[in-house]
Write an enzyme that holds these catalytic residues in place. Structure first.
Site, PDB file in Angstrom:
ATOM      1  N   TYR A 113       3.413  -3.719 -42.122  1.00 56.27           N
ATOM      2  CA  TYR A 113       2.630  -2.942 -41.151  1.00 56.27           C
ATOM      3  C   TYR A 113       2.703  -3.581 -39.766  1.00 56.27           C
ATOM      4  O   TYR A 113       2.938  -2.904 -38.759  1.00 56.27           O
ATOM      5  CB  TYR A 113       1.190  -2.886 -41.675  1.00 56.27           C
ATOM      6  CG  TYR A 113       0.234  -2.037 -40.886  1.00 56.27           C
ATOM      7  CD1 TYR A 113       0.390  -0.654 -40.819  1.00 56.27           C
ATOM      8  CD2 TYR A 113      -0.855  -2.603 -40.232  1.00 56.27           C
ATOM      9  CE1 TYR A 113      -0.512   0.127 -40.109  1.00 56.27           C
ATOM     10  CE2 TYR A 113      -1.762  -1.837 -39.528  1.00 56.27           C
ATOM     11  CZ  TYR A 113      -1.592  -0.465 -39.464  1.00 56.27           C
ATOM     12  OH  TYR A 113      -2.490   0.305 -38.753  1.00 56.27           O
ATOM     13  N   SER A 164      -1.738  -1.092 -32.861  1.00 53.63           N
ATOM     14  CA  SER A 164      -2.796  -1.758 -33.637  1.00 53.63           C
ATOM     15  C   SER A 164      -2.960  -3.168 -33.081  1.00 53.63           C
ATOM     16  O   SER A 164      -2.059  -3.683 -32.404  1.00 53.63           O
ATOM     17  CB  SER A 164      -2.357  -1.831 -35.106  1.00 53.63           C
ATOM     18  OG  SER A 164      -3.130  -2.776 -35.818  1.00 53.63           O
TER      19      SER A 164
HETATM   20  P1  NAP Z   1      -5.429   7.699 -42.064  1.00 54.97           P
HETATM   21  O1  NAP Z   1      -6.836   8.140 -42.091  1.00 54.97           O
HETATM   22  O2  NAP Z   1      -4.785   7.224 -43.305  1.00 54.97           O
HETATM   23  O3  NAP Z   1      -4.556   8.878 -41.416  1.00 54.97           O
HETATM   24  C1  NAP Z   1      -3.158   8.779 -41.308  1.00 54.97           C
HETATM   25  C2  NAP Z   1      -2.608  10.086 -40.811  1.00 54.97           C
HETATM   26  O4  NAP Z   1      -1.173   9.977 -40.720  1.00 54.97           O
HETATM   27  C3  NAP Z   1      -2.897  11.246 -41.741  1.00 54.97           C
HETATM   28  O5  NAP Z   1      -3.156  12.395 -40.979  1.00 54.97           O
HETATM   29  C4  NAP Z   1      -1.595  11.405 -42.514  1.00 54.97           C
HETATM   30  O6  NAP Z   1      -1.475  12.731 -42.969  1.00 54.97           O
HETATM   31  C5  NAP Z   1      -0.585  11.077 -41.420  1.00 54.97           C
HETATM   32  N1  NAP Z   1       0.728  10.717 -41.923  1.00 54.97           N
HETATM   33  C6  NAP Z   1       1.043   9.768 -42.848  1.00 54.97           C
HETATM   34  N2  NAP Z   1       2.369   9.801 -43.082  1.00 54.97           N
HETATM   35  C7  NAP Z   1       2.894  10.765 -42.297  1.00 54.97           C
HETATM   36  C8  NAP Z   1       4.183  11.282 -42.102  1.00 54.97           C
HETATM   37  N3  NAP Z   1       5.245  10.794 -42.768  1.00 54.97           N
HETATM   38  N4  NAP Z   1       4.358  12.293 -41.208  1.00 54.97           N
HETATM   39  C9  NAP Z   1       3.310  12.791 -40.546  1.00 54.97           C
HETATM   40  N5  NAP Z   1       2.058  12.355 -40.682  1.00 54.97           N
HETATM   41  C10 NAP Z   1       1.850  11.349 -41.554  1.00 54.97           C
HETATM   42  O7  NAP Z   1      -5.250   6.505 -41.032  1.00 54.97           O
HETATM   43  P2  NAP Z   1      -5.903   6.201 -39.604  1.00 54.97           P
HETATM   44  O8  NAP Z   1      -6.659   4.958 -39.740  1.00 54.97           O
HETATM   45  O9  NAP Z   1      -6.539   7.395 -39.015  1.00 54.97           O
HETATM   46  O10 NAP Z   1      -4.569   5.819 -38.817  1.00 54.97           O
HETATM   47  C11 NAP Z   1      -4.085   6.543 -37.692  1.00 54.97           C
HETATM   48  C12 NAP Z   1      -3.247   5.598 -36.842  1.00 54.97           C
HETATM   49  O11 NAP Z   1      -4.081   4.562 -36.334  1.00 54.97           O
HETATM   50  C13 NAP Z   1      -2.140   4.888 -37.633  1.00 54.97           C
HETATM   51  O12 NAP Z   1      -0.988   4.781 -36.826  1.00 54.97           O
HETATM   52  C14 NAP Z   1      -2.729   3.530 -37.904  1.00 54.97           C
HETATM   53  O13 NAP Z   1      -1.727   2.563 -38.075  1.00 54.97           O
HETATM   54  C15 NAP Z   1      -3.501   3.321 -36.602  1.00 54.97           C
HETATM   55  N6  NAP Z   1      -4.538   2.309 -36.687  1.00 54.97           N
HETATM   56  C16 NAP Z   1      -5.513   2.386 -37.632  1.00 54.97           C
HETATM   57  C17 NAP Z   1      -6.468   1.390 -37.692  1.00 54.97           C
HETATM   58  C18 NAP Z   1      -7.551   1.398 -38.716  1.00 54.97           C
HETATM   59  O14 NAP Z   1      -8.190   0.347 -38.885  1.00 54.97           O
HETATM   60  N7  NAP Z   1      -7.826   2.507 -39.383  1.00 54.97           N
HETATM   61  C19 NAP Z   1      -6.435   0.318 -36.786  1.00 54.97           C
HETATM   62  C20 NAP Z   1      -5.418   0.274 -35.831  1.00 54.97           C
HETATM   63  C21 NAP Z   1      -4.476   1.282 -35.786  1.00 54.97           C
HETATM   64  P3  NAP Z   1      -0.546  13.143 -44.227  1.00 54.97           P
HETATM   65  O15 NAP Z   1      -0.734  12.085 -45.270  1.00 54.97           O
HETATM   66  O16 NAP Z   1      -1.045  14.479 -44.614  1.00 54.97           O
HETATM   67  O17 NAP Z   1       0.850  13.212 -43.699  1.00 54.97           O
END
Ligand code: NAP
Length: 240
Positions: A155, A142
């Protein structure tokens, strides 16, 4: 055009958001995609979406913070496919708020999913990739992997940790023919951002497809070229 036929790819956190979109993109390029997350139904729905579009995918419910779960995931891959070519460590959670208000349990959970999960999946993937002397691990970090924002200390600590892990593993894995990179997205329009940055207008953010396209670009480079990190931000945010 990127051709990932005969490649096995694992995407964690593939049930929604960025992981789902990366899973669809990898399958669209021909990879056999193993989708991992906790939520069984949503994960299966993504696998079905991929199959309906003519791609190959399997949903394996996994909690990446649990060692036994991760060992079972990669054990199945070894048994059924014999190798893994690509790992996208994408599963992530946040606990947002002032540091003074964050419980130790929430802090531990963020570290357990984001950092320990990345460690466990990378370790199991490396064991398989070493045997083949090739592979590509991409860690979704991130912008808070290199910056700090208020309300994001747990985070940000986890994402800085991922950067340390990525840098060390990239050096270690070099002699095994395995490339290790990080993608550092700024705010992306998913469920997670609503909690992290309620102040942002979600229509102006990066879309999950932008991150997926970045991953495909990384995978499209010839094996002689290795990327350490790509920092991608919404155009309206502060450069550097
Ligand atoms: P999201 O929509 O909340 O999706 C998160 C995913 O992680 C879901 O599929 C969730 O599925 C899974 N997850 C959560 N806990 C887990 C566990 N213990 N074991 C396996 N899977 C798990 O979030 P997103 O924004 O797509 O985030 C994806 C990645 O991108 C993350 O690493 C986040 O930090 C990173 N990121 C996001 C942003 C942003 O602005 N959105 C920016 C930079 C980086 P379940 O709950 O079903 O397990």
């Amino acid at each position: 055009m990127l051709n990932l036929e005969n490649k096995v790819a694992v995407v964690t956190g593939a049930s929604r958001g960025i992981g789902r979109t990366i899973g669809l993109a990898l399958a669209g390029a021909g990879a056999d995609v193993v989708l991992a997350a906790r939520g069984r139904d949503k994960l299966r729905a993504v696998a079905q979406e991929i199959s309906a579009a003519g791609g190959k995918a399997e949903a394996i419910p996994t909690d990446v913070s649990q060692e036994a779960d991760v060992e079972r995931l990669f054990g199945k891959i070894r048994e059924q496919r014999g190798h893994v070519d690509i790992l996208i460590n994408n599963a992530g959670v946040g606990a947002f708020g002032l540091l003074a208000d964050i419980s130790a349990a929430d802090f531990d959970q963020v570290l357990a999913v984001n950092l320990r999960g990345t460690f466990l999946c990378s370790r199991e993937a490396m064991r398989l990739m070493k045997e083949k002397q090739s592979g590509y691990i991409i860690n979704i970090s991130s912008s808070v992997g290199i910056k700090g924002y208020p309300n994001q200390s747990a985070y940000a600590a986890s994402k800085h940790g991922i950067m340390g892990l990525t840098k060390s593993l990239a050096v270690e894995a070099q002699e095994d023919g395995v490339r290790v990179s990080a993608v550092l997205p700024g705010a992306v329009n998913t469920d997670l951002i609503g909690d992290a940055r309620p102040d942002l207008d979600r229509t102006k953010l990066l879309q999950p497809e932008d991150v997926a396209q970045t991953v495909l670009f990384m995978l499209s480079l010839p094996e002689r070229a290795a990327i350490d990190e790509i920092y991608i931000r919404r155009r309206g945010s502060q450069p550097w």
